[in-house]
Structures are given as C-alpha cells and as structure tokens.
Design an enzyme around this catalytic site. Sequence first.
Site, PDB file in Angstrom:
ATOM      1  N   SER A  20       0.825  -1.220   0.000  1.00 54.66           N
ATOM      2  CA  SER A  20       0.000   0.000   0.000  1.00 54.66           C
ATOM      3  C   SER A  20       0.852   1.261   0.000  1.00 54.66           C
ATOM      4  O   SER A  20       1.812   1.387   0.758  1.00 54.66           O
ATOM      5  CB  SER A  20      -0.922   0.012   1.222  1.00 54.66           C
ATOM      6  OG  SER A  20      -1.539   1.289   1.320  1.00 54.66           O
ATOM      7  N   SER A  22      -0.401   4.154   0.820  1.00 55.57           N
ATOM      8  CA  SER A  22      -1.024   5.140   1.707  1.00 55.57           C
ATOM      9  C   SER A  22      -0.059   5.747   2.728  1.00 55.57           C
ATOM     10  O   SER A  22      -0.135   6.951   2.987  1.00 55.57           O
ATOM     11  CB  SER A  22      -2.233   4.529   2.413  1.00 55.57           C
ATOM     12  OG  SER A  22      -3.260   4.302   1.474  1.00 55.57           O
ATOM     13  N   LYS A  71     -13.063  -4.321   3.294  1.00 51.70           N
ATOM     14  CA  LYS A  71     -13.919  -3.143   3.130  1.00 51.70           C
ATOM     15  C   LYS A  71     -15.378  -3.372   3.567  1.00 51.70           C
ATOM     16  O   LYS A  71     -15.990  -2.473   4.141  1.00 51.70           O
ATOM     17  CB  LYS A  71     -13.871  -2.650   1.692  1.00 51.70           C
ATOM     18  CG  LYS A  71     -12.562  -1.931   1.352  1.00 51.70           C
ATOM     19  CD  LYS A  71     -12.613  -1.407  -0.068  1.00 51.70           C
ATOM     20  CE  LYS A  71     -11.553  -0.343  -0.282  1.00 51.70           C
ATOM     21  NZ  LYS A  71     -11.743   0.373  -1.548  1.00 51.70           N
ATOM     22  N   ASP A 108     -14.056   6.742  -1.661  1.00 52.08           N
ATOM     23  CA  ASP A 108     -13.635   6.431  -3.040  1.00 52.08           C
ATOM     24  C   ASP A 108     -14.374   7.320  -4.049  1.00 52.08           C
ATOM     25  O   ASP A 108     -13.783   7.806  -5.014  1.00 52.08           O
ATOM     26  CB  ASP A 108     -13.894   4.960  -3.369  1.00 52.08           C
ATOM     27  CG  ASP A 108     -12.861   4.036  -2.726  1.00 52.08           C
ATOM     28  OD1 ASP A 108     -11.749   4.505  -2.418  1.00 52.08           O
ATOM     29  OD2 ASP A 108     -13.175   2.852  -2.531  1.00 52.08           O
ATOM     30  N   GLY A 134     -17.527  -2.304 -16.046  1.00 52.80           N
ATOM     31  CA  GLY A 134     -17.233  -3.032 -14.815  1.00 52.80           C
ATOM     32  C   GLY A 134     -18.353  -2.874 -13.807  1.00 52.80           C
ATOM     33  O   GLY A 134     -19.092  -1.878 -13.820  1.00 52.80           O
ATOM     34  N   ALA A 138     -15.506  -1.252  -7.062  1.00 49.18           N
ATOM     35  CA  ALA A 138     -15.097   0.085  -7.498  1.00 49.18           C
ATOM     36  C   ALA A 138     -16.231   0.766  -8.263  1.00 49.18           C
ATOM     37  O   ALA A 138     -16.448   1.978  -8.119  1.00 49.18           O
ATOM     38  CB  ALA A 138     -13.848  -0.022  -8.366  1.00 49.18           C
ATOM     39  N   ASN A 158     -20.864  -4.906 -18.185  1.00 51.66           N
ATOM     40  CA  ASN A 158     -19.971  -5.798 -17.447  1.00 51.66           C
ATOM     41  C   ASN A 158     -19.960  -7.161 -18.115  1.00 51.66           C
ATOM     42  O   ASN A 158     -20.990  -7.615 -18.626  1.00 51.66           O
ATOM     43  CB  ASN A 158     -20.446  -5.937 -15.991  1.00 51.66           C
ATOM     44  CG  ASN A 158     -19.393  -6.593 -15.127  1.00 51.66           C
ATOM     45  OD1 ASN A 158     -18.254  -6.135 -15.096  1.00 51.66           O
ATOM     46  ND2 ASN A 158     -19.754  -7.663 -14.433  1.00 51.66           N
ATOM     47  N   THR A 160     -19.902 -10.047 -16.878  1.00 54.51           N
ATOM     48  CA  THR A 160     -20.960 -10.852 -16.260  1.00 54.51           C
ATOM     49  C   THR A 160     -22.169  -9.938 -16.078  1.00 54.51           C
ATOM     50  O   THR A 160     -22.220  -9.116 -15.154  1.00 54.51           O
ATOM     51  CB  THR A 160     -20.482 -11.398 -14.899  1.00 54.51           C
ATOM     52  OG1 THR A 160     -19.202 -11.998 -15.076  1.00 54.51           O
ATOM     53  CG2 THR A 160     -21.461 -12.404 -14.318  1.00 54.51           C
ATOM     54  N   ARG A 161     -23.131 -10.054 -16.984  1.00 56.50           N
ATOM     55  CA  ARG A 161     -24.239  -9.099 -17.051  1.00 56.50           C
ATOM     56  C   ARG A 161     -25.026  -9.012 -15.731  1.00 56.50           C
ATOM     57  O   ARG A 161     -25.469  -7.933 -15.335  1.00 56.50           O
ATOM     58  CB  ARG A 161     -25.166  -9.505 -18.213  1.00 56.50           C
ATOM     59  CG  ARG A 161     -26.231  -8.480 -18.507  1.00 56.50           C
ATOM     60  CD  ARG A 161     -27.199  -8.941 -19.596  1.00 56.50           C
ATOM     61  NE  ARG A 161     -28.385  -8.090 -19.520  1.00 56.50           N
ATOM     62  CZ  ARG A 161     -28.610  -7.043 -20.322  1.00 56.50           C
ATOM     63  NH1 ARG A 161     -27.780  -6.749 -21.290  1.00 56.50           N
ATOM     64  NH2 ARG A 161     -29.702  -6.308 -20.152  1.00 56.50           N
TER      65      ARG A 161
END
Length: 279
Positions: A20, A22, A71, A108, A134, A138, A158, A160-161
């Site tokens: 990371s 950060s 998360k 985000d 996507g 995110a 995406n 995968t619909r």
Amino acid sequence: MTINKDIPRAGVMGWPIEHSKSPRLHGYWLAKYNLPGSYTHIPSPPDSFEADMRALATKGWRGANVTIPHKENALALADTASPAAKAIGAANTLIVGENGQIHADNTDGFGFIENLKDRAKDKWNPTAPAFILGAGGAARGVIHALLTAGAPEIRIANRTRERAETLADVFGPKVKVIDWNDRSAALAGTGLIVNTTSLGMSGQPPLDLAFDDADPSAVATDIVYTPLITPFLTAAAAKNLTTVDGLGMLLHQARPGFEAWFGKASEVDEVLRQKVLAP
Ligand code: ATR
C-alpha cells in the site's frame, strides 16, 4: 517503550498490506504541514480484523484506512456510517470518535469526483450521461458519486451481465445495463467514460473498446493507475478525448481521513503524485 498518546496515530489495514502506498501519502502531508502524527501499514488477517480494529480504537488510535479484503467488514463493524458507505456497502475509512465509537466512511467516490474536477476542469460535465465498464466494488463507488453529482443516466456494461443488473437494482432506474458486446456502440451520447474493471492493469489484458462512436468532447478516466497511462486512455486520447489517469483518485480519497485524524485539510500536488509514483 512509552507511547505518547497525544501524537495522533492512524494507518492502513489490509491483508496483505505492505504494497500500500497510503503511508507515503499521509507521511508526505504530515511532513508538508509539519504536524505530529504517524501513519503506518497495519497487517490484519481476515479472522482478526474486527478485533484488531477494536484494539486500535481502545489504544487511542484516531482511525484507519481499510483495503482488500476488509472493506465490507469495516462497514459491518462500525457503530455509525456515512450515507456513502451505506450506499456503496463498504468502507475505506474508519474514524474513531472521542467516545471510542467507530465511524465508517467511503471516500472512493469523493476521490473519483475530486480527481475529475482537478484534472478535467471545464471539460467534465457532471450532468451528462456517463458510461461505466465493470460492476465490482469500485463501480459501486463511482455510480454513487456520479448520481450524487447529478448524472441523469449511467450506462453500465460488465462481462458478467448479472452483476451490472444487480447494480441497476441497487441504484435505481437511472442505471441502464448495456450488454458487454455492445459496449463500444453504447458510448455515443455520453460525456464521461470510466473503466472500473481490472483490464489494462499491469499483467492483465487490455480493455478492448473502440472509441469511434464516442463524443470527442467526452472525458475518459481509468481507475487503474499501474500503468499510469493504460491502453484504454491511449485509445481515448487517439480520438482526441480528454483523459484523466487514476492516480488522482487514490490521492484525493485520502483527504477526508487525513483531515479527520490529523486535523488539517490537505491538498494534492505534483510532488505528492511523483512521491507515490516512485518505485
Ligand atoms: P473491484 O472491487 O476492484 O471492482 P472486482 O469486484 O473483482 O474488483 O471487479 C473486477 C471487475 O473487472 C469486474 O467488473 C470484472 O468483470 P466480471 O464481473 O465479469 O468478473 C472485470 N473483469 C476482470 N477481468 C475481466 C476480463 N478478462 N474481461 C472483462 N471484465 C473483466
């Protein structure tokens, strides 16, 4: 060793976490503003994450950023949560209050919008239809941010619909699902085109998207920032679209946490970009 509890402490929790960037980012701001404080990597495996975070709060830590794979659990463990964290279903910023309670936020979407404002000033129209590739975690942050900013329509494609359909169910009728195979044609009439897939990241295949039908006044932005200029951004620039790389999203998403923990509003500047990009 005695620890001075008056020095604010925060860090980034994940598993693994050593990669990371950060700590570089917050360390830069602490030095720039000459503030007391520390910000460190906090390795935390999934089976002890909640206990680890509670222990930090008990020990007087100001809070933490949270990344993969914690998360969703970060939101679940928190005592209170911001509207963004609730809408996205995940948190990336935990703030410990005076009373030891843990507040969850998700910055985000804030980082995404601030990056566009910063790097596509006067080019990005928040009230034009947007296109998102996507449908992972995110994409949720980006959809929430764009709807909040006033997008009248968000098209989402995406591989995968069903995952895109789930997002349309969650976020409502402004979100329209486009078949993955129709993605290039569906760019027409959009003012913002966003890659939230992992395609184009170092070691991954590029995102295959033809920009022939895109409006030349549109802005294209990638949340991938390794490499900084992805094949998606190169293809968009070749059609004269305005392009915005994904590094700024990482930098701007850190600002609300920094202010909450260390008491000072921070700014993203070119020196910070170079520090985070350095190997
Ligand atoms: P994140 O939470 O970072 O968004 P994720 O949930 O793993 O990560 O989502 C990754 C995104 O990249 C998904 O939209 C994924 O598509 P699927 O939902 O079909 O898996 C997309 N993605 C990853 N590899 C892909 C590929 N080879 N072709 C098309 N899309 C891909």
